[in-house]
Design a protein around this motif. Structure first.
Motif, PDB file in Angstrom:
ATOM      1  N   LEU A 405      -4.879  11.961   7.968  1.00  0.00           N
ATOM      2  CA  LEU A 405      -4.322  12.696   9.105  1.00  0.00           C
ATOM      3  C   LEU A 405      -2.834  12.895   8.836  1.00  0.00           C
ATOM      4  CD1 LEU A 405      -6.110  10.742  11.974  1.00  0.00           C
ATOM      5  CD2 LEU A 405      -6.721  12.980  11.062  1.00  0.00           C
ATOM      6  N   ALA A 406      -2.467  14.111   8.507  1.00  0.00           N
ATOM      7  CA  ALA A 406      -1.086  14.400   8.095  1.00  0.00           C
ATOM      8  C   ALA A 406      -0.286  14.978   9.257  1.00  0.00           C
ATOM      9  CB  ALA A 406      -1.100  15.382   6.923  1.00  0.00           C
ATOM     10  N   GLU A 407       0.927  14.469   9.431  1.00  0.00           N
ATOM     11  CA  GLU A 407       1.837  14.991  10.455  1.00  0.00           C
ATOM     12  C   GLU A 407       3.080  15.545   9.768  1.00  0.00           C
ATOM     13  OE1 GLU A 407       1.728  12.615  14.351  1.00  0.00           O
ATOM     14  OE2 GLU A 407       1.313  11.093  12.820  1.00  0.00           O
ATOM     15  N   ILE A 408       2.823  16.382   8.800  1.00  0.00           N
ATOM     16  CA  ILE A 408       3.856  16.900   7.909  1.00  0.00           C
ATOM     17  C   ILE A 408       4.760  17.911   8.595  1.00  0.00           C
ATOM     18  CG2 ILE A 408       4.107  18.447   5.917  1.00  0.00           C
ATOM     19  CD1 ILE A 408       1.783  16.773   4.641  1.00  0.00           C
ATOM     20  N   GLY A 415       5.535  12.142   7.134  1.00  0.00           N
ATOM     21  CA  GLY A 415       4.244  12.380   7.781  1.00  0.00           C
ATOM     22  C   GLY A 415       3.097  12.583   6.801  1.00  0.00           C
ATOM     23  N   GLY A 416       3.409  12.536   5.496  1.00  0.00           N
ATOM     24  CA  GLY A 416       2.360  12.753   4.499  1.00  0.00           C
ATOM     25  C   GLY A 416       2.201  11.628   3.502  1.00  0.00           C
ATOM     26  N   THR A 417       2.828  10.478   3.771  1.00  0.00           N
ATOM     27  CA  THR A 417       2.770   9.382   2.798  1.00  0.00           C
ATOM     28  C   THR A 417       1.353   8.833   2.638  1.00  0.00           C
ATOM     29  OG1 THR A 417       3.484   7.847   4.538  1.00  0.00           O
ATOM     30  CG2 THR A 417       5.184   8.696   3.043  1.00  0.00           C
ATOM     31  N   ASP A 418       0.584   8.790   3.724  1.00  0.00           N
ATOM     32  CA  ASP A 418      -0.807   8.333   3.609  1.00  0.00           C
ATOM     33  C   ASP A 418      -1.598   9.287   2.717  1.00  0.00           C
ATOM     34  OD1 ASP A 418      -3.194   6.683   4.560  1.00  0.00           O
ATOM     35  OD2 ASP A 418      -3.785   8.688   5.216  1.00  0.00           O
ATOM     36  N   LEU A 419      -1.387  10.586   2.886  1.00  0.00           N
ATOM     37  CA  LEU A 419      -2.051  11.584   2.048  1.00  0.00           C
ATOM     38  C   LEU A 419      -1.645  11.409   0.584  1.00  0.00           C
ATOM     39  CD1 LEU A 419      -3.729  14.167   1.594  1.00  0.00           C
ATOM     40  CD2 LEU A 419      -1.688  15.498   2.218  1.00  0.00           C
ATOM     41  N   ALA A 420      -0.369  11.213   0.345  1.00  0.00           N
ATOM     42  CA  ALA A 420       0.123  11.055  -1.028  1.00  0.00           C
ATOM     43  C   ALA A 420      -0.520   9.837  -1.695  1.00  0.00           C
ATOM     44  CB  ALA A 420       1.650  10.921  -1.031  1.00  0.00           C
ATOM     45  N   ARG A 421      -0.583   8.735  -0.970  1.00  0.00           N
ATOM     46  CA  ARG A 421      -1.196   7.520  -1.537  1.00  0.00           C
ATOM     47  C   ARG A 421      -2.677   7.752  -1.846  1.00  0.00           C
ATOM     48  NH1 ARG A 421       2.022   5.024   2.612  1.00  0.00           N
ATOM     49  NH2 ARG A 421       3.826   3.973   1.676  1.00  0.00           N
ATOM     50  N   LYS A 422      -3.378   8.413  -0.946  1.00  0.00           N
ATOM     51  CA  LYS A 422      -4.814   8.639  -1.156  1.00  0.00           C
ATOM     52  C   LYS A 422      -5.064   9.592  -2.322  1.00  0.00           C
ATOM     53  CE  LYS A 422      -6.417   7.251   3.380  1.00  0.00           C
ATOM     54  NZ  LYS A 422      -6.824   7.630   4.760  1.00  0.00           N
ATOM     55  N   VAL A 423      -4.192  10.568  -2.502  1.00  0.00           N
ATOM     56  CA  VAL A 423      -4.318  11.460  -3.656  1.00  0.00           C
ATOM     57  C   VAL A 423      -4.129  10.670  -4.953  1.00  0.00           C
ATOM     58  CG1 VAL A 423      -3.186  13.359  -4.901  1.00  0.00           C
ATOM     59  CG2 VAL A 423      -3.685  13.588  -2.463  1.00  0.00           C
ATOM     60  N   CYS A 424      -3.096   9.848  -5.001  1.00  0.00           N
ATOM     61  CA  CYS A 424      -2.833   9.046  -6.212  1.00  0.00           C
ATOM     62  C   CYS A 424      -3.977   8.077  -6.484  1.00  0.00           C
ATOM     63  CB  CYS A 424      -1.522   8.275  -6.062  1.00  0.00           C
ATOM     64  SG  CYS A 424      -0.057   9.328  -6.000  1.00  0.00           S
ATOM     65  N   GLU A 425      -4.472   7.431  -5.433  1.00  0.00           N
ATOM     66  CA  GLU A 425      -5.576   6.478  -5.598  1.00  0.00           C
ATOM     67  C   GLU A 425      -6.845   7.176  -6.073  1.00  0.00           C
ATOM     68  OE1 GLU A 425      -5.814   4.741  -1.740  1.00  0.00           O
ATOM     69  OE2 GLU A 425      -3.956   3.582  -1.971  1.00  0.00           O
ATOM     70  N   THR A 426      -7.101   8.374  -5.542  1.00  0.00           N
ATOM     71  CA  THR A 426      -8.293   9.133  -5.947  1.00  0.00           C
ATOM     72  C   THR A 426      -8.215   9.512  -7.420  1.00  0.00           C
ATOM     73  OG1 THR A 426      -8.624  10.009  -3.712  1.00  0.00           O
ATOM     74  CG2 THR A 426      -9.612  11.253  -5.518  1.00  0.00           C
ATOM     75  N   ILE A 427      -7.041   9.940  -7.860  1.00  0.00           N
ATOM     76  CA  ILE A 427      -6.857  10.307  -9.273  1.00  0.00           C
ATOM     77  C   ILE A 427      -7.053   9.094 -10.178  1.00  0.00           C
ATOM     78  CG2 ILE A 427      -5.149  11.087 -10.976  1.00  0.00           C
ATOM     79  CD1 ILE A 427      -4.016  12.932  -8.782  1.00  0.00           C
TER      80      ILE A 427
END
Length: 557
Positions: A405-408, A415-427
């Motif tokens: 859930l991004a609040e960018i 507001g996008g740090t959770d998204l950034a972490r999940k992208v890195c973890e997925t990769i």
């Protein structure tokens, strides 16, 4: 509440030399255009050619709706968020087209606290790339008409000139015109027309060219038209491709700018995804991969258009292997897909969300067909209820897709740090990219269109008009049948009917014409009523844009 342009004007930018230095770019590898934007030189490409590439992240979206999805905003915010969590990421975006800035869209460099700046420059003339493309395109058009006027040694059939003029402005009155009126001295009368610059083959060529030599070779391969006895004529036969290359030599260099949080952004090229291939330049993306551990790029409109073309055209030609897809959606847009009227989208409606989430489901499934993992980014609004958020989170869990859930828009990178972490973890979790194009480009044109229609649009098949049948036979007869296909289709639906929302069923895609872009290296299939020259709305955005006596711009989104 501040507007986008007021937010952009309130932030202190760093000098572009400082942004470049942060990337390890040397002073003589930078060609500044003022204090806050610059071209990146050939010397930089040469120095970095052997450096290992970073990981490529593509940001795409569900089908766009009037509710808005915020794909560019999420792209910018994700790059800013990567910096917040200590990652070296470089953003690679398209340049906005000038026409839509004055039409419906207003500005197109992100929104809220996730924008690329200088916002006014980027949305208006920027570094002149669009003008150079327009000039090169229209030089070839002038050469065509001059050749006919000066005796027509090649025997061009003036009824079968395939190459159109262009301009970077929405102007429906120029879609179909007659040139050469006013007597013998003014040329030979013939039907012609304009398309918007971002739909032109020159734009596609610039975005797909690997270097100056490749650019010129592609320009020479442009199909100009046919002779009276049916022979194909290419731009090389008319001459002038060297002059076109000269006009484009600086436009071929990517542009360096920055985000509101002073993180680096490369902006270069701007083909629309509904009428062209929808991705920024190969050169910009490759440079971002060399300069950062992560390169974040974006493809236009929904994944059925921009992402498919990114994978099947751009990645195929450039040898790119994406590591992750970020699929952007909003709860409001999904409710719109579920049948909720635009003025009711802020009201809680879980049942409509359940009906409309089929659009998100289809896009997730489609992206996985390319062998790339998907992270869903829900661009959150204050009106999203806890029950709606809970439903989306559970839905994505059942789909096996990470969701953030991004609040960018409101919070920028934070507001996008959770998204950034999940992208890195997925990769990291998925390891080496398993990317593969959807189809073999050597298949006949019809087979490729059948695969796209069934696998991506979820149609029952394809209907071809007599004109399309004739064009396909002609293109394959010229030896260009084994090229990728670029489908021109409405962005608003998975189908070719913009009114069919969600996941339409029981329909066929109608291909009304197919045209060869030999220089770009693909065939363009036109579906539905799609046009390559947009018009202005009843109340254009231009009516709200102003400039005061000190040169300060207002109303630009």
């Amino acid at each position: 509440m501040l507007t986008d342009i007021e937010i952009a004007q309130s932030v202190k930018m760093k000098k572009i030399t400082e942004i470049a230095a942060g990337l390890g770019i040397k002073e003589d590898e930078l060609e500044p255009y003022g204090h806050y934007k610059a071209k990146l030189s050939e010397e930089l490409f040469s120095r970095l050619k052997d450096r290992e590439d970073g990981k490529l992240v593509l940001v795409t979206a569900i089908n766009p709706t009037p509710a808005g999805e915020g794909k560019t905003t999420v792209s910018v915010g994700l790059a800013q968020a990567m910096a917040k969590i200590g990652k070296n990421a470089v953003l690679a975006l398209r340049e906005p087209s000038l026409g839509p800035v004055f039409g419906i869209k207003g500005g197109a460099a992100g929104g809220g606290y996730a924008q690329v700046v200088p916002m006014e420059d980027i949305n208006l003339h920027f570094t002149g790339d669009m003008h150079a493309i327009t000039a090169a395109n229209n030089l070839l058009c002038a050469l065509i008409d001059n050749h006919i006027q000066q005796g027509n040694a090649l025997g061009l059939d003036q009824r079968r000139i395939m190459f159109k003029r262009c301009m970077d402005m929405n102007d429906r009155a120029l879609r179909n015109i007659i040139v050469g009126l006013g007597g013998k001295v003014n040329g030979v009368p013939r039907e012609d027309g304009f398309q918007i610059t971002v739909a032109s083959e020159i734009m596609a060529i610039l975005c797909l060219a690997s270097d100056l030599a490749d650019l010129k070779a592609r320009l020479e391969r442009i199909l100009v038209g046919y002779t009276l006895d049916g022979r194909a004529v290419y731009a090389k036969e008319l001459g002038g491709c060297g002059a076109m290359t000269a006009l484009l030599k600086d436009a071929l260099k990517p542009n360096l700018v920055q985000t509101l949080e002073n993180t680096p952004a490369i902006m270069h090229g701007g083909p629309f995804a509904n009428i062209a291939h929808g991705c920024n330049s190969v050169r910009a993306t490759k440079l971002a991969l060399k300069l950062g551990d992560y390169a974040i790029t974006e493809a236009g409109f929904g994944s059925d258009l921009g992402a498919e073309k990114f994978f099947d055209i751009k990645c195929r030609f450039a040898g790119l292997k994406p590591s992750c897809v970020v699929l952007v959606a909003t709860i409001r847009a999904l409710k719109y897909n579920g049948g909720v009227a635009r003025d009711k989208l802020t009201e809680e409606n879980v049942e409509a969300l359940k009906a409309g989430v089929v659009n998100l489901k289809t896009h997730i499934e489609n992206m996985r067909k390319f062998g790339v993992p998907v992270v869903v980014a829900i661009n959150r609004f204050q009106s999203d209820s806890d029950a709606e958020v809970e439903f989306i989170e559970q839905f994505c869990k059942e789909m096996g897709a990470e969701v953030s859930l991004a609040e960018i828009f409101a919070k920028g990178g934070e507001g996008g740090t959770d998204l950034a972490r999940k992208v890195c973890e997925t990769i990291e979790k998925n390891g080496e990219s398993g990317f593969k194009p959807l189809y073999d480009e050597k298949l006949p044109i019809k087979e490729k269109l059948e695969i796209l229609s069934k696998e991506i649009y979820r149609a029952d098949g394809v209907i071809y008009t007599a004109q399309a049948e004739k064009a396909i036979k002609e293109i394959e007869g010229l030896g260009f049948g084994g090229t990728p296909v670029c489908v021109a289709k409405t962005q608003y639906s998975l189908s070719d009917d913009p009114s069919k929302l969600g996941k339409p069923e029981g329909f066929k895609i109608t291909v009304r014409d197919v045209r060869l872009s030999a220089g770009a290296g693909f065939a363009v299939a036109y579906t539905g009523d799609i046009m390559t020259m947009p018009g202005l709305p009843k109340l254009p955005a231009a009516n709200k844009i102003d400039c005061d006596n000190n040169g300060n711009i207002s109303g630009l989104f």
